[in-house]
Every structure is written in structure tokens, then in C-alpha cells.
Scaffold this motif. Sequence first.
Motif, PDB file in Angstrom:
ATOM      1  N   ALA A   1       0.790  -1.310   0.015  1.00 16.49           N
ATOM      2  CA  ALA A   1      -0.180   0.001   0.092  1.00 16.49           C
ATOM      3  C   ALA A   1       0.830   1.120   0.077  1.00 16.49           C
ATOM      4  O   ALA A   1       0.448   2.094  -0.573  1.00 16.49           O
ATOM      5  N   GLU A   2       1.950   1.140   0.715  1.00 13.09           N
ATOM      6  CA  GLU A   2       2.747   2.350   0.833  1.00 13.09           C
ATOM      7  C   GLU A   2       3.549   2.492  -0.542  1.00 13.09           C
ATOM      8  O   GLU A   2       3.688   3.868  -0.992  1.00 13.09           O
ATOM      9  N   LEU A   3       3.867   1.423  -1.200  1.00  9.34           N
ATOM     10  CA  LEU A   3       4.425   1.593  -2.543  1.00  9.34           C
ATOM     11  C   LEU A   3       3.547   2.208  -3.612  1.00  9.34           C
ATOM     12  O   LEU A   3       3.949   2.991  -4.414  1.00  9.34           O
TER      13      LEU A   3
ATOM     14  N   THR B   1       1.762   6.861  -6.992  1.00 13.30           N
ATOM     15  CA  THR B   1       0.588   7.622  -7.583  1.00 13.30           C
ATOM     16  C   THR B   1       0.694   9.081  -7.039  1.00 13.30           C
ATOM     17  O   THR B   1      -0.109  10.116  -7.541  1.00 13.30           O
ATOM     18  N   SER B   2       1.907   9.575  -6.357  1.00 20.68           N
ATOM     19  CA  SER B   2       1.811  10.892  -5.919  1.00 20.68           C
ATOM     20  C   SER B   2       2.884  11.656  -6.461  1.00 20.68           C
ATOM     21  O   SER B   2       3.335  12.730  -6.293  1.00 20.68           O
ATOM     22  N   GLY B   3       3.531  10.911  -7.589  1.00 24.87           N
ATOM     23  CA  GLY B   3       4.583  11.747  -8.389  1.00 24.87           C
ATOM     24  C   GLY B   3       4.110  12.970  -8.907  1.00 24.87           C
ATOM     25  O   GLY B   3       2.973  13.190  -9.451  1.00 24.87           O
ATOM     26  N   ALA B   4       5.009  13.898  -9.233  1.00 28.53           N
ATOM     27  CA  ALA B   4       4.551  15.136  -9.959  1.00 28.53           C
ATOM     28  C   ALA B   4       3.905  15.006 -11.309  1.00 28.53           C
ATOM     29  O   ALA B   4       3.005  15.784 -11.686  1.00 28.53           O
ATOM     30  N   GLY B   5       3.952  14.092 -11.986  1.00 29.05           N
ATOM     31  CA  GLY B   5       3.390  13.989 -13.273  1.00 29.05           C
ATOM     32  C   GLY B   5       2.304  12.844 -13.290  1.00 29.05           C
ATOM     33  O   GLY B   5       1.564  12.569 -14.269  1.00 29.05           O
ATOM     34  N   MET B   6       1.833  12.497 -12.062  1.00 28.04           N
ATOM     35  CA  MET B   6       0.766  11.341 -12.050  1.00 28.04           C
ATOM     36  C   MET B   6      -0.598  11.918 -11.485  1.00 28.04           C
ATOM     37  O   MET B   6      -1.436  11.082 -11.580  1.00 28.04           O
TER      38      MET B   6
ATOM     39  N   SER C   1       7.107  12.329 -20.658  1.00 29.00           N
ATOM     40  CA  SER C   1       8.049  11.577 -19.918  1.00 29.00           C
ATOM     41  C   SER C   1       7.706  11.856 -18.222  1.00 29.00           C
ATOM     42  O   SER C   1       8.079  11.263 -17.605  1.00 29.00           O
ATOM     43  N   ARG C   2       7.264  13.176 -17.995  1.00 28.62           N
ATOM     44  CA  ARG C   2       6.834  13.243 -16.636  1.00 28.62           C
ATOM     45  C   ARG C   2       5.930  12.323 -15.837  1.00 28.62           C
ATOM     46  O   ARG C   2       5.855  12.294 -14.637  1.00 28.62           O
ATOM     47  N   ALA C   3       5.177  11.635 -16.644  1.00 33.98           N
ATOM     48  CA  ALA C   3       4.207  10.611 -16.128  1.00 33.98           C
ATOM     49  C   ALA C   3       4.712   9.433 -15.759  1.00 33.98           C
ATOM     50  O   ALA C   3       4.405   8.333 -15.056  1.00 33.98           O
ATOM     51  N   LEU C   4       6.148   9.367 -15.902  1.00 31.98           N
ATOM     52  CA  LEU C   4       6.977   8.211 -15.441  1.00 31.98           C
ATOM     53  C   LEU C   4       7.592   8.439 -14.118  1.00 31.98           C
ATOM     54  O   LEU C   4       8.617   7.490 -13.372  1.00 31.98           O
ATOM     55  N   ASP C   5       7.417   9.644 -13.387  1.00 32.16           N
ATOM     56  CA  ASP C   5       7.891   9.978 -11.940  1.00 32.16           C
ATOM     57  C   ASP C   5       7.352   8.883 -11.126  1.00 32.16           C
ATOM     58  O   ASP C   5       7.867   8.819 -10.126  1.00 32.16           O
TER      59      ASP C   5
ATOM     60  N   ARG D   1      10.142   6.922  -9.733  1.00 36.28           N
ATOM     61  CA  ARG D   1      11.174   7.550  -8.960  1.00 36.28           C
ATOM     62  C   ARG D   1      10.739   7.385  -7.649  1.00 36.28           C
ATOM     63  O   ARG D   1      11.285   7.035  -6.646  1.00 36.28           O
ATOM     64  N   THR D   2       9.354   8.071  -7.388  1.00 32.48           N
ATOM     65  CA  THR D   2       8.774   8.100  -6.123  1.00 32.48           C
ATOM     66  C   THR D   2       8.670   6.670  -5.570  1.00 32.48           C
ATOM     67  O   THR D   2       8.987   6.540  -4.246  1.00 32.48           O
ATOM     68  N   ALA D   3       8.428   5.675  -6.452  1.00 28.64           N
ATOM     69  CA  ALA D   3       8.140   4.243  -5.682  1.00 28.64           C
ATOM     70  C   ALA D   3       9.688   3.591  -5.490  1.00 28.64           C
ATOM     71  O   ALA D   3       9.587   2.984  -4.614  1.00 28.64           O
ATOM     72  N   GLN D   4      10.806   4.043  -6.207  1.00 30.72           N
ATOM     73  CA  GLN D   4      11.974   3.488  -5.660  1.00 30.72           C
ATOM     74  C   GLN D   4      12.592   4.069  -4.300  1.00 30.72           C
ATOM     75  O   GLN D   4      12.975   3.141  -3.714  1.00 30.72           O
ATOM     76  N   ASN D   5      12.064   5.273  -4.232  1.00 28.05           N
ATOM     77  CA  ASN D   5      12.507   5.861  -2.870  1.00 28.05           C
ATOM     78  C   ASN D   5      12.053   5.208  -1.750  1.00 28.05           C
ATOM     79  O   ASN D   5      12.579   4.918  -0.799  1.00 28.05           O
TER      80      ASN D   5
END
Length: 404
Positions: free
Chosen positions: A34-36, A41-46, A104-108, A111-115
Motif C-alpha cells: 500500500a505504501e509503494l 501515485t503521488s509523483g509530480a506527473g501522476m 515522460s513526466r508521467a514516469l515519475d 522514481r517515487t516508488a524507488q525511494n
Amino acid sequence: MDLFPVDTPVTPAVAELIRTGVRAVLDAPPEWIAELNSAATSGAGMEGVAGDSPLLEVALRINAGNLSHWAAVNMVEPGARVPVAITEEARAYIRDLARRGFDSRALDSFRTAQNVAWRLWMQICFGLTDDPELLRELLEVTSTSIARFIDDTVRELAELIETARAELAADTHAQRRAAVALVLEGAPITAERAESQLRYRLDGPHTALVLVGDPGTPPEELEATCESIMEASGVTRRLVVISGASELWVWLPTATVDADDAVSAHPGVRVAIGSAGEARDGFRASHFQALTVRRLLGRPRSSRRVARYEQVRLVALLGEDRATADEFVTSTLGELKGADDQVLECVRAWFAAGCRVSETAAVLYTHRNTVLRRLARADALLPVPVRENPVHVAVALELLDWIV
């Protein structure tokens, strides 16, 4: 250019620690997943993706698939550079992002999931060993492996999305979508220009539909459903706009749409239908009505496959304030709210039959005494007998069926 150093051999002890950690990842508790998902879903382009349920489901499945792929490779070759795995679903997702105007910003989300994934992985690592040298090597090796995999994946997906955007630059569908947006917004586009780009006349009658596929339903099934509805309705022309990963916006030049039997042959598709309208104003109004029905059809416990605006007009009006609607249903129905489906169905059918028992029995294919028993059961569960408060009970049952 590779920003990471050349691979160095992983010691057997660290390799075994990686395998142990990977097993913990594969058995991750639900709260980690759930946290992932929340991070993804909280990335800048999402923002646009997060608001589109079918598109969001695909994005989360791709993220989960990437996590499983990284884990599977590291079980076999701990610490190795994980090759990018672009599935057909991922390619379709990228094409849909491009059609929706995303870049490509929708691929953020990756990155957020990676962190978050790295933080959770460190928790696992610190629980695997107290040896500082082994822990240092474990963290160095896996941080490089994770970062390389995400960078490689994002780079390849970014190339795919830019290619798709370039291909769509001169695509007629993109032009149609832009023209539809102008008409729906009430922009001052001339009828001649709009009809030329839409290849669809704006005068005469229109009925708008929104076709939505259940998760896993292939896009071609939506098209097949549309064709079945057209055939049943006796029309040969239509306007179609691809709205999402599994959603079509459709306009048919008719005031009469026959969809029930057509949709029954396509169980993976739901159809929301607006009221018929005339000319440009009817084109817009029918579409927004269909979107209202689509929201009600998409509720988690809905089993309906087809619904029309005429059926939900009252529910759409009264259900805008969800908290107020919930309170009204609870106070009006009392214990009847939790009654079994047979009792609820009987009361709804009784109202639909004009409160006539014999007609209700005929509709339900049951004996009138059975209807009387179920109505008596409903009376016993209601705070006030149904005949003393019929309007409120009927409205509450509609709200319960659609939104509560």
C-alpha cells in the motif's frame, strides 16, 4: 553513458543475504504494498493518471511487475544488472499516456516508488546481519542494482513515450479528441470546422455513451461492444474517442439506443448512456450525463452492466453529498439497510409495480403470498412502516442500490 562503475564480484555471504532479503520482499506485508502504491501515485506527473482508475490500475500492475522482475533476477544472480522488461501491457500503457497528452513526466511514479522501495529494503537489510562489512557491501551492491534498473527502465520507457507522441502528432484521432474537447467546452469553433475534424455531423439527434472495460478486458472488446450496440440500434455512423486505457467515449446519431442485449454478449464491458439530445447542446449534455452514469456504474459493488441517465437522475442529484446521502439512507431504512437481497429486491419491485402485489409477484416470478411475507419482513425492519413513508423509503432504496 553508464553512470555506475563496472560490476564487481559479489561475495558468497552477501549473495546469500541478498537472496534472503529478496524472499522477504516477495512476502512483503500488505501495508508495504500500500505504501509503494501510494508513492507511485503521488509523483509530480501522476495527477492525471491517479484520477483515471483503469489507467491507474495498469500503472500499479507495471510497478508491481518491475519489483517482481528485479527480485526474480536477484534470486538467480544476486547484485547483477537487471535487464529491462517491457511487457506488452507496458507498451500499451505508454501509447495510452501519449494519446492522453502525457509526456515522460508521467514516469515519475517509478522514481517515487524507488525511494520508498529503497527505504523498505534497508529495513530488511539491517535485519539480516550485524556485521558492518557485510552490511556495507550488501547496501552498496543492491543500491547500485536498484538504481541501474530504475534508470534503465525509465530511459527506455521515456524513449517509447516520445516516439508515441511523435507518431500521434499528425494522427487524426488526436485531431478528433481536440475538436471534441472544444465542442464540450463550448468553445467558439465553427460547425464546419468541428464536423470536418470529427467526421461527424453535429446537427440532428445524439446519444452519448461511455464504454468501460473491466480490468483485463482487451481494447478490441470495447470496439466489438460498440459495433454490437450500433447494429442493435440500427445506426451505421458513430463518433469514437479513446478516453483511457479501457474507456471509449461514443456518440451515436440517434435518439434511440438499444444496448441491453448487445452488451450481454460482452460481459467484460459496462455501458453508461446519456439522454438523447439535439444538435451541439444535445451533444454536450448527453455526454456529461453519460459520464455521471459511468461514475455510478464504477462503484465497487455494482453488478450492473448497462445504465441510462433516466434511471439515475434522482440518485445523481441527491447523491452529490455522500455523507448526507448515507445519513438519509440509514435513518430512513433502519435495519432494512442490511436486509437480504430478496427482501430488498421485493420492495424495489413493489414500488416499480405501483405498489401492487400481484404485479410484483409476476415480475419476480413468485407467489403473491411470498411477496406479502417479504413486505411484512421489510415493515418489521423499517423504523416506520413502508406505507406511512413510501416516498422516502423508495428514494433511500435507490440511493442504497447505487451509491451507498
